[in-house]
Design an enzyme around this catalytic site. Structure first.
Site, PDB file in Angstrom:
ATOM      1  N   HIS A 184      47.443  36.379  54.514  1.00 10.13           N
ATOM      2  CA  HIS A 184      46.950  37.058  55.768  1.00 10.13           C
ATOM      3  C   HIS A 184      46.630  35.747  56.671  1.00 10.13           C
ATOM      4  O   HIS A 184      45.984  34.829  56.607  1.00 10.13           O
ATOM      5  CB  HIS A 184      45.553  37.423  55.415  1.00 10.13           C
ATOM      6  CG  HIS A 184      45.524  38.659  54.216  1.00 10.13           C
ATOM      7  ND1 HIS A 184      44.744  38.922  53.268  1.00 10.13           N
ATOM      8  CD2 HIS A 184      46.437  39.616  54.387  1.00 10.13           C
ATOM      9  CE1 HIS A 184      45.139  39.900  52.611  1.00 10.13           C
ATOM     10  NE2 HIS A 184      46.105  40.247  53.038  1.00 10.13           N
ATOM     11  N   ASN A 258      50.081  42.145  51.636  1.00 12.76           N
ATOM     12  CA  ASN A 258      49.581  42.111  50.330  1.00 12.76           C
ATOM     13  C   ASN A 258      49.114  43.521  49.824  1.00 12.76           C
ATOM     14  O   ASN A 258      48.243  43.401  49.000  1.00 12.76           O
ATOM     15  CB  ASN A 258      48.510  40.793  50.315  1.00 12.76           C
ATOM     16  CG  ASN A 258      48.173  40.469  48.839  1.00 12.76           C
ATOM     17  OD1 ASN A 258      49.012  40.467  48.080  1.00 12.76           O
ATOM     18  ND2 ASN A 258      46.919  40.271  48.581  1.00 12.76           N
ATOM     19  N   ARG A 259      49.597  44.289  50.584  1.00 13.85           N
ATOM     20  CA  ARG A 259      49.393  45.586  49.996  1.00 13.85           C
ATOM     21  C   ARG A 259      50.735  46.479  49.895  1.00 13.85           C
ATOM     22  O   ARG A 259      50.888  47.605  49.607  1.00 13.85           O
ATOM     23  CB  ARG A 259      48.594  46.554  51.027  1.00 13.85           C
ATOM     24  CG  ARG A 259      47.008  46.045  51.235  1.00 13.85           C
ATOM     25  CD  ARG A 259      46.517  46.021  49.888  1.00 13.85           C
ATOM     26  NE  ARG A 259      44.948  45.694  50.131  1.00 13.85           N
ATOM     27  CZ  ARG A 259      44.363  44.461  50.275  1.00 13.85           C
ATOM     28  NH1 ARG A 259      44.873  43.465  50.103  1.00 13.85           N
ATOM     29  NH2 ARG A 259      43.204  44.296  50.386  1.00 13.85           N
ATOM     30  N   HIS A 314      43.458  32.723  49.742  1.00  7.81           N
ATOM     31  CA  HIS A 314      43.197  33.507  50.946  1.00  7.81           C
ATOM     32  C   HIS A 314      41.681  32.836  51.171  1.00  7.81           C
ATOM     33  O   HIS A 314      41.028  32.020  50.795  1.00  7.81           O
ATOM     34  CB  HIS A 314      42.624  34.887  50.486  1.00  7.81           C
ATOM     35  CG  HIS A 314      43.794  35.934  49.810  1.00  7.81           C
ATOM     36  ND1 HIS A 314      44.138  36.704  50.956  1.00  7.81           N
ATOM     37  CD2 HIS A 314      44.702  35.623  48.991  1.00  7.81           C
ATOM     38  CE1 HIS A 314      45.333  37.268  50.375  1.00  7.81           C
ATOM     39  NE2 HIS A 314      45.536  36.671  49.250  1.00  7.81           N
ATOM     40  N   TYR A 316      37.855  34.871  53.393  1.00  9.51           N
ATOM     41  CA  TYR A 316      36.871  33.867  52.841  1.00  9.51           C
ATOM     42  C   TYR A 316      35.783  34.823  51.781  1.00  9.51           C
ATOM     43  O   TYR A 316      35.573  35.699  52.091  1.00  9.51           O
ATOM     44  CB  TYR A 316      35.915  33.491  54.024  1.00  9.51           C
ATOM     45  CG  TYR A 316      35.190  34.664  54.896  1.00  9.51           C
ATOM     46  CD1 TYR A 316      33.882  34.810  54.514  1.00  9.51           C
ATOM     47  CD2 TYR A 316      36.115  35.259  55.553  1.00  9.51           C
ATOM     48  CE1 TYR A 316      33.218  35.850  55.120  1.00  9.51           C
ATOM     49  CE2 TYR A 316      35.457  36.449  56.142  1.00  9.51           C
ATOM     50  CZ  TYR A 316      34.164  36.646  55.912  1.00  9.51           C
ATOM     51  OH  TYR A 316      33.253  37.741  56.407  1.00  9.51           O
ATOM     52  N   GLU A 390      39.895  33.089  46.942  1.00 10.16           N
ATOM     53  CA  GLU A 390      39.167  33.148  48.277  1.00 10.16           C
ATOM     54  C   GLU A 390      38.254  31.887  48.596  1.00 10.16           C
ATOM     55  O   GLU A 390      37.250  31.746  47.841  1.00 10.16           O
ATOM     56  CB  GLU A 390      38.205  34.317  48.138  1.00 10.16           C
ATOM     57  CG  GLU A 390      38.653  35.887  47.963  1.00 10.16           C
ATOM     58  CD  GLU A 390      39.444  36.519  49.322  1.00 10.16           C
ATOM     59  OE1 GLU A 390      39.422  35.772  50.407  1.00 10.16           O
ATOM     60  OE2 GLU A 390      40.009  37.384  49.227  1.00 10.16           O
TER      61      GLU A 390
HETATM   62 ZN   LIG Z   1      43.158  37.355  52.687  1.00  9.84          ZN
END
Ligand SMILES: [Zn+2]
Ligand SMILES: *[C@@H]1O[C@H](CO)[C@@H](O)[C@H](O)[C@H]1NC(C)=O
Ligand SMILES: *[C@@H]1O[C@H](CO)[C@@H](O)[C@H](O)[C@H]1NC(C)=O
Length: 422
Positions: A184, A258-259, A314, A316, A390
């Site tokens: 991302h 990531n999908r 990733h 946050y 995250e």
């Molecule tokens: Zn992410």
């Protein structure tokens, strides 16, 4: 409301969307408030549609707990946003100011020949080109135990680039520890933390502090998995998330890599089928160039001695996320072992600064997400522990002085886990 990618595609003019003021192609977020809205998993789509009455408010797909949805609300729509009566909390008063507080992208300073770059690298964020220079420089300082690799090319023909480290057994003699970051694009801290781990592994090898790690595992580290999106987030739209793929007949740009992985891609509810959405899953499983090369590469490195531990970094939310994402009832076979390791990592992470992470499966901890790398690597690549972490932060934008603390707490966690994986 608009999705960022609608806002920025030329064809969106027809929908009369007003852009955040763009100057020389760079989106200006001055005066935008970042707002968390409390909701339940079930309430997300109704909140999206309520907020869609606001033309200039931007929906942000959080890498976040399910009970939040994030919006960037411009000053001129803030009263109207409040009038919607959502349970909203302002977490960033001025996104423009927060972005300014990240500081400038500081140029890479090449070290003396064959020396590691200075650790001052971790005091600032950097351009993509400089990340590549940094990687090459670390490799040159560790020539007998590392090499640069490329996974394959992105939509815009950039090489997805990483570094492979090994120890006394020689190249590809051990199970793999595999780190991805920044799938991302806007989650810049993830790149810095992946590089921080790399730097600690290499700098500790000569005096023996990290040699057992490298002697026991082959490390494959890819600090920027989505370079097209990363460059775009630096040159144009700080809050860009997806890749930069253009599809015929579709005006919106970008797919959420990531999908898009080929694992339960068809399962409804865990990603968007709307091309303008931030979690748009693509038109078919693994139809992004990035997914194609990443799946092939992952399976290739797994074929030798297996992948023991994967982390996709990733930001946050401060989470250690385990499989599965696609379903809240499906249980990965070794869930108890995964949870126990994640709990010990969480405890170690908290020791340096008290940062409290949450550990648990993706679906039950944040929200249902299909087509994620962790599920694919678990089921198809047979990775023993495939996680997403995250990192710290209260928004995607994190001041540069938090790079080192974020690196330290995660490195502490990694050091605690690695001996348990042997
Ligand atoms: Zn992410
Ligand atoms: C708003 O969200 C908070 C959690 O941040 C919760 O405690 C509160 O009950 C919510 N209020 C409403 C009206 O839903
Ligand atoms: C080993 O080197 C690393 C990196 O330079 C340093 O942080 C660490 O303190 C050193 N440890 C010992 C025991 O010398």
């Amino acid at each position: 409301m608009k999705y960022l990618n609608i806002a920025l595609s030329a064809a969106s003019l027809a929908s009369a969307v007003v852009l955040p003021e763009a100057d020389a192609g760079k989106v200006n977020y001055d005066g935008y408030k970042l707002v968390h809205v409390e909701t339940s998993d079930d309430g997300r789509s109704s909140i999206f549609s309520t907020a869609s009455t606001l033309a200039d408010t931007i929906t942000l797909q959080g890498c976040d707990h399910g009970e939040h949805v994030d919006f960037a609300v411009p000053a001129h729509e803030f009263d109207a946003f409040n009038a919607l009566g959502l349970n909203a909390t302002v977490v960033e008063e001025d996104l423009g100011a927060a972005i300014a507080a990240e500081g400038p992208l500081v140029p890479f300073e090449a070290p003396e020949a064959a020396a590691l770059p200075s650790a001052t690298w971790f005091n600032a964020y950097h351009s993509y080109a400089d990340h590549l220079s940094f990687l090459k420089s670390v490799q040159a300082a560790f020539p007998s135990n590392s090499e640069i690799f490329t996974v394959g090319q992105t939509y815009e023909k950039r090489d997805i680039t990483g570094i492979h480290l090994w120890g006394s057994g020689g190249k590809d003699s051990k199970p793999v520890v595999y780190y991805h970051a920044t799938v991302h694009a806007r989650e810049w801290i993830a790149t810095m933390v992946a590089e921080y781990l790399l730097y600690q592994l290499v700098s500790g090898y000569s005096n023996g502090t990290t040699s057992t790690f490298l002697d026991n595992f082959d490390f494959y580290i890819i600090p920027v998995v989505n370079p097209d999106g990363f460059v775009y987030s630096q040159q144009s739209t700080r809050l860009w998330r997806k890749n930069r793929q253009v599809r015929s007949g579709i005006s919106a740009v970008g797919t959420d890599i990531n999908r898009n992985w080929p694992n339960h891609w068809d399962t409804p509810g865990g990603a968007s089928t709307t091309p303008s959405a931030e979690d748009y899953k693509g038109e078919a499983a693994c139809d992004t160039p990035e997914c194609k090369v990443l799946t092939t590469f992952s399976n290739k490195i797994a074929a030798k001695n297996g992948i023991r531990w994967y982390i996709d970094f990733h930001s946050y939310a401060k989470d250690i996320l385990l499989p599965y994402g696609y379903s809240c009832s499906a249980r990965v076979a070794n869930l108890a072992a995964q949870q126990s390791l994640a709990n010990s990592m969480k405890t170690t992470i908290a020791q340096a600064y008290g940062t409290q992470f949450t550990a648990g499966p993706i679906c039950s901890t944040i929200y249902q997400a299909t087509g994620g790398s962790t599920d694919y690597l678990t089921d198809t690549t047979k990775v023993t522990y495939a996680w997403a972490i995250e990192l710290r932060g209260t928004s995607f934008v994190l001041p540069a002085d938090q790079i080192v603390p974020s690196g330290i707490e995660i490195w502490n966690g990694v050091k605690a886990i690695l001996p348990k994986l042997v």
